[in-house]
Design an enzyme around this catalytic site. Structure first.
Site, PDB file in Angstrom:
ATOM      1  CB  SER A 119      -0.885   0.016   1.251  1.00 51.96           C
ATOM      2  OG  SER A 119      -0.077   0.095   2.402  1.00 51.96           O
ATOM      3  CG  HIS A 140      -3.004  -0.689  -2.815  1.00 50.22           C
ATOM      4  ND1 HIS A 140      -3.341   0.615  -2.528  1.00 50.22           N
ATOM      5  CD2 HIS A 140      -3.055  -1.349  -1.629  1.00 50.22           C
ATOM      6  CE1 HIS A 140      -3.578   0.728  -1.228  1.00 50.22           C
ATOM      7  NE2 HIS A 140      -3.413  -0.451  -0.666  1.00 50.22           N
ATOM      8  CD  GLU A 152      -4.441   3.240  -5.211  1.00 53.64           C
ATOM      9  OE1 GLU A 152      -4.612   4.460  -5.221  1.00 53.64           O
ATOM     10  OE2 GLU A 152      -3.727   2.673  -4.355  1.00 53.64           O
ATOM     11  CG  ASN A 190      -3.013   4.206   1.511  1.00 50.48           C
ATOM     12  OD1 ASN A 190      -4.145   4.347   1.960  1.00 50.48           O
ATOM     13  ND2 ASN A 190      -2.393   3.042   1.519  1.00 50.48           N
TER      14      ASN A 190
HETATM   15  N1  3HC Z   1     -18.617 -11.165   0.167  1.00 48.14           N
HETATM   16  C1  3HC Z   1     -19.361 -10.487  -0.734  1.00 48.14           C
HETATM   17  N2  3HC Z   1     -20.109  -9.409  -0.420  1.00 48.14           N
HETATM   18  C2  3HC Z   1     -20.137  -9.036   0.859  1.00 48.14           C
HETATM   19  C3  3HC Z   1     -19.417  -9.716   1.859  1.00 48.14           C
HETATM   20  C4  3HC Z   1     -18.629 -10.827   1.459  1.00 48.14           C
HETATM   21  N3  3HC Z   1     -17.899 -11.508   2.334  1.00 48.14           N
HETATM   22  N4  3HC Z   1     -19.621  -9.104   3.027  1.00 48.14           N
HETATM   23  C5  3HC Z   1     -20.448  -8.090   2.788  1.00 48.14           C
HETATM   24  N5  3HC Z   1     -20.763  -8.036   1.477  1.00 48.14           N
HETATM   25  C6  3HC Z   1     -21.605  -7.033   0.812  1.00 48.14           C
HETATM   26  C7  3HC Z   1     -22.983  -6.924   1.450  1.00 48.14           C
HETATM   27  O1  3HC Z   1     -23.877  -7.859   0.887  1.00 48.14           O
HETATM   28  C8  3HC Z   1     -23.352  -5.503   1.137  1.00 48.14           C
HETATM   29  O2  3HC Z   1     -23.762  -5.410  -0.220  1.00 48.14           O
HETATM   30  P1  3HC Z   1     -25.000  -4.448  -0.651  1.00 48.14           P
HETATM   31  O3  3HC Z   1     -24.522  -3.059  -0.386  1.00 48.14           O
HETATM   32  O4  3HC Z   1     -25.191  -4.765  -2.103  1.00 48.14           O
HETATM   33  O5  3HC Z   1     -26.127  -4.866   0.233  1.00 48.14           O
HETATM   34  C9  3HC Z   1     -22.022  -4.756   1.244  1.00 48.14           C
HETATM   35  O6  3HC Z   1     -21.023  -5.749   0.998  1.00 48.14           O
HETATM   36  C10 3HC Z   1     -21.819  -4.129   2.606  1.00 48.14           C
HETATM   37  O7  3HC Z   1     -21.800  -5.163   3.599  1.00 48.14           O
HETATM   38  P2  3HC Z   1     -22.493  -5.093   5.021  1.00 48.14           P
HETATM   39  O8  3HC Z   1     -23.898  -4.603   4.867  1.00 48.14           O
HETATM   40  O9  3HC Z   1     -22.302  -6.380   5.730  1.00 48.14           O
HETATM   41  O10 3HC Z   1     -21.608  -4.101   5.829  1.00 48.14           O
HETATM   42  P3  3HC Z   1     -21.699  -2.548   6.002  1.00 48.14           P
HETATM   43  O11 3HC Z   1     -22.777  -1.916   5.232  1.00 48.14           O
HETATM   44  O12 3HC Z   1     -21.631  -2.374   7.459  1.00 48.14           O
HETATM   45  O13 3HC Z   1     -20.309  -2.102   5.318  1.00 48.14           O
HETATM   46  C11 3HC Z   1     -17.991  -1.953   4.967  1.00 48.14           C
HETATM   47  C12 3HC Z   1     -19.109  -2.615   5.766  1.00 48.14           C
HETATM   48  C13 3HC Z   1     -18.056  -2.427   3.523  1.00 48.14           C
HETATM   49  C14 3HC Z   1     -16.669  -2.398   5.578  1.00 48.14           C
HETATM   50  C15 3HC Z   1     -18.196  -0.409   5.012  1.00 48.14           C
HETATM   51  O14 3HC Z   1     -18.303   0.019   6.335  1.00 48.14           O
HETATM   52  C16 3HC Z   1     -17.074   0.332   4.330  1.00 48.14           C
HETATM   53  O15 3HC Z   1     -17.054   0.471   3.124  1.00 48.14           O
HETATM   54  N6  3HC Z   1     -16.135   0.841   5.146  1.00 48.14           N
HETATM   55  C17 3HC Z   1     -14.956   1.522   4.637  1.00 48.14           C
HETATM   56  C18 3HC Z   1     -13.924   0.505   4.236  1.00 48.14           C
HETATM   57  C19 3HC Z   1     -12.719   1.159   3.665  1.00 48.14           C
HETATM   58  O16 3HC Z   1     -12.600   2.366   3.553  1.00 48.14           O
HETATM   59  N7  3HC Z   1     -11.765   0.326   3.295  1.00 48.14           N
HETATM   60  C20 3HC Z   1     -10.483   0.787   2.806  1.00 48.14           C
HETATM   61  C21 3HC Z   1      -9.510   0.692   3.913  1.00 48.14           C
HETATM   62  S1  3HC Z   1      -7.948   1.375   3.459  1.00 48.14           S
HETATM   63  C22 3HC Z   1      -7.164   0.109   2.728  1.00 48.14           C
HETATM   64  O17 3HC Z   1      -7.597  -1.007   2.668  1.00 48.14           O
HETATM   65  C23 3HC Z   1      -5.869   0.456   2.114  1.00 48.14           C
HETATM   66  C24 3HC Z   1      -4.732  -0.104   2.880  1.00 48.14           C
HETATM   67  O18 3HC Z   1      -3.613   0.149   2.086  1.00 48.14           O
HETATM   68  C25 3HC Z   1      -4.515   0.509   4.242  1.00 48.14           C
END
Ligand code: 3HC
Length: 285
Positions: A119, A140, A152, A190
């Site tokens: 990342s 990424h 990415e 990032n």
């Molecule tokens: N497989 C497939 N689909 C799934 C799943 C799985 N295991 N788990 C959940 N889903 C789907 C759900 O069905 C739902 O789909 P829908 O919108 O079509 O109904 C969607 O994903 C959202 O799931 P949930 O309803 O269970 O969960 P939330 O609505 O609470 O969302 C989250 C959870 C997706 C984590 C949301 O809070 C989010 O987007 N958070 C931000 C995450 C983020 O910013 N990530 C980036 C982090 S930085 C990074 O990774 C970079 C690194 O370099 C540091």
């Protein structure tokens, strides 16, 4: 370049997510971990996540069984020999990345594409630890990998165009939208996200508002799915800190220098959701 068999090094949070989406997309996946224990943990994570997808109506039990059947776990890097592409998803430390790429370079034939899920570290530097740096690129992914829509694709100054094109095509095949970015610390996301999250910590430390209200402000004011403190806990404070430090060391830009409280929390073992305590408490862990 036709990719049928995909290798993944590391079956942690990112590696297991990449294995899951790749197997779902029809690739034969070989995922390598250092110990049987880590491998078991990673495979369990894939089993749980694919079950969640079934429960949420995103796939069927039959598709889940097929996907799981395409994943082979191993503790032997030699099993990556027959892969057309290998994605490294090990700890975010340059020495460890270089060690892994050095091994991959000797095991995989020169036409195999080698990718890093880093990342924040330099793809060019990682590529230079191999004899064929033109076949190395960055891919990424974002956490949680099965849910986040972006990939990415990072191009070093040496990478071949067809390798970048293969990375973009792979992203589309596993259902991701891709953006292509030059090899610069933090890439696109990032470079924007990490300074923002550190500003949130500084706001909280100087008493501008509570962390709950800063999170609330960003979720309701900008429609972010999670506020910065919830997201840092979600990603893991150690991962967050390492990413910030890697970019700080490369750029010396103070925007990436983590406030000391972050280091103290890591020293105390408060790594976020995964340890049950970070900026918030997660009592079930
Ligand atoms: N497989 C497939 N689909 C799934 C799943 C799985 N295991 N788990 C959940 N889903 C789907 C759900 O069905 C739902 O789909 P829908 O919108 O079509 O109904 C969607 O994903 C959202 O799931 P949930 O309803 O269970 O969960 P939330 O609505 O609470 O969302 C989250 C959870 C997706 C984590 C949301 O809070 C989010 O987007 N958070 C931000 C995450 C983020 O910013 N990530 C980036 C982090 S930085 C990074 O990774 C970079 C690194 O370099 C540091």
């Amino acid at each position: 370049m036709h990719i049928k068999r995909l290798g993944i090094v590391g079956c942690g949070l990112m590696g297991s997510g990449i294995a899951e989406i790749s197997a779902k997309a029809g690739y034969d996946v070989v995922v390598v971990e250092v110990t049987e224990e880590f491998l078991k943990k990673g495979i369990s994570r894939i089993e749980a996540s694919t079950q969640k997808a079934v429960d949420k109506g995103k796939s069927t039990a039959e598709e889940r069984a097929k996907a799981l059947g395409r994943i082979k776990g191993s503790t032997n890097m030699d099993d990556l020999k027959g892969c057309q592409m290998v994605i490294e998803a090990v700890v975010e430390k340059m020495d460890e990345k270089k060690r892994v790429f050095g091994i991959l370079d000797t095991i995989c034939p020169p036409e195999t594409i080698l990718a890093s899920n880093t990342s924040s570290l330099s793809i060019t530097e990682i590529a230079c630890s191999t004899k064929n740096p033109e076949r190395v690129l960055g891919l990424h992914f974002f956490s949680p990998v099965p849910v986040m829509r972006l990939l990415e694709v990072i191009r070093s100054i040496m990478v071949r165009d067809d390798v970048v094109e293969a990375g973009v095509a792979f992203g589309a095949a596993v259902g991701k939208e891709t953006v292509v970015c030059k090899d610069a610390p933090g890439f696109i996301v990032n470079q924007l996200y990490l300074p923002y999250s550190l500003v949130a910590i500084r706001q909280w430390e100087r008493g501008l508002a509570s962390k709950e209200d800063i999170d609330k402000a960003m979720t309701l004011g900008l429609n972010y799915p999670m506020g910065p403190f919830t997201l840092m806990d979600f990603v893991g404070l150690d991962i967050h800190y390492n990413a910030c430090m890697a970019i700080y060391e490369e750029t010396k830009d103070p925007a990436y220098f983590p406030p000391p409280v972050l280091k103290k929390m890591i020293q105390a073992g408060h790594l976020g959701r995964k340890t049950g305590k970070g900026f918030y408490d997660y009592p079930s862990k």
